[in-house]
Scaffold this motif. Structure first.
Motif, PDB file in Angstrom:
ATOM      1  N   LEU A 166       0.958  -1.301   0.240  1.00 26.74           N
ATOM      2  CA  LEU A 166      -0.049   0.002   0.019  1.00 26.74           C
ATOM      3  C   LEU A 166       0.941   1.107   0.039  1.00 26.74           C
ATOM      4  O   LEU A 166       0.326   2.258  -0.316  1.00 26.74           O
ATOM      5  N   GLN A 171       0.471   1.441  -6.679  1.00 27.43           N
ATOM      6  CA  GLN A 171      -0.483   0.371  -6.358  1.00 27.43           C
ATOM      7  C   GLN A 171      -1.870   0.974  -6.295  1.00 27.43           C
ATOM      8  O   GLN A 171      -2.468   1.557  -5.150  1.00 27.43           O
ATOM      9  N   ARG A 177      -6.486   2.812  -2.246  1.00 25.56           N
ATOM     10  CA  ARG A 177      -5.704   2.497  -1.262  1.00 25.56           C
ATOM     11  C   ARG A 177      -6.462   2.965   0.117  1.00 25.56           C
ATOM     12  O   ARG A 177      -6.025   2.442   1.352  1.00 25.56           O
TER      13      ARG A 177
END
Length: 321
Positions: A166, A171, A177
């Motif tokens: 994270l 990502q 997130r």
């Protein structure tokens, strides 16, 4: 004594005699045993009566069969009650929904009670069946605490890996997130809810263990207590990381919104006087200059362009960006 009294009760999952080495399974005369371990399914009827027949006082039976408990340690006249929580490894459940294991050491025998399977106990059972398990009841206790601590540590390692993923800005989106962080935060809170009192319970057991076990056993237990303490500190650090990353994401989102708002304000500022002039010259009443002049449109457009350039240079000189 009847065959029914001698047979293994339905609520008894397993039983082992540690008065010999290696430990041997018990199949009969359960109430006559000493230095033995009995493992029970606590939600099957008849268990309370069986424990009463074993000479265990009713208040202690109520404590081990209580439905909702937290980790704790209670010293008794003839032993102790230790309630621990282990990682839930059932496929349909979340690992952080920790399962309860109640351990009663009473008059030289060890009794454990579960509602849902505890992986640490299953590992010890498998080792005993292979004659490679603990050699005594104190050794059994250490193996049990060690296995439960290891499972918590493995779950913590998985959470740390998720946290590292994270922290990577590549990502997913910010909202994805943040949603994952919320789930991670909830999982950590569930873990710390049980691990913190579990550490206190192990502390109390180590402080009183000399009444039942030798000094070497106490030192091993202190080592397990230290491992649990380290895991609790790691969880608290992960909670701080979750908050820091969440604040970072919120700050990054706020900066993006401020930057977008700033550029919209700049564009609006440039086009405000131009919009005023186009609105003014767009009215359809007599007396408007240039109505009969074919070049008036181009003169007016050039004037608007000059105004826009002057505004741009003025704002840049004033360091608006």
């Amino acid at each position: 004594m009847t065959d029914k009294q001698l047979a293994r009760p339905e609520f008894m999952i397993d039983s082992w005699d540690f008065s010999q080495h290696p430990a041997q399974p018990i199949h009969d005369k359960f109430h006559e045993r000493q230095n033995s371990w009995f493992h029970f399914q606590r939600n099957i009827p008849g268990l309370a009566d069986w424990l009463i027949d074993s000479g265990i006082p009713e208040p202690i039976i109520d404590a081990v069969l209580e439905e909702d408990t937290r980790p704790r340690f209670d010293r008794l006249n003839d032993g102790f009650l230790l309630i621990l929580r282990g990682v839930n490894l059932a496929e349909s459940d979340q690992p952080e929904d920790m399962v309860s294991l109640r351990i009663l050491y009473f008059k030289g025998n060890l009794y454990s009670f579960r509602r849902r399977p505890v992986k640490a106990v299953q590992l010890i059972q498998r080792a005993l069946e292979q004659q490679q398990g603990p050699q005594s009841l104190p050794d059994f206790m250490l193996h049990l605490v060690d296995e439960m601590t290891n499972k918590i540590e493995q779950l913590q390692d998985n959470i740390e890996a998720e946290m590292e993923a994270l922290e990577d800005d590549e990502q997913g989106t910010t909202s994805e997130r943040q949603s994952a962080l919320t789930q991670l935060h909830r999982r950590l809170l569930r873990l710390t809810r049980f691990v913190r009192p579990q550490l206190t319970a192990l502390d109390k057991l180590a402080a009183d263990s000399s009444k039942w076990f030798d000094a070497d056993w106490t030192q091993w237990l202190l080592n397990e207590r230290d491992n649990t303490h380290r895991e609790l500190e790691n969880m608290e650090m992960l909670l701080e990381q979750v908050w820091m990353l969440r604040e970072h994401l919120q700050q990054d989102l706020a900066e993006k919104m401020n930057r977008n708002t700033y550029w919209l304000s700049m564009v609006a500022g440039v086009f405000l006087p131009i919009s005023f002039l186009t609105g003014l010259f767009g009215i359809n009443i007599g007396g408007m200059p240039g109505v009969d002049d074919n070049s008036a449109f181009w003169i007016f457009s050039a004037a608007l362009l000059i105004i826009a350039v002057v505004e741009f240079l003025l704002l840049r000189r004033l360091r608006f960006w």
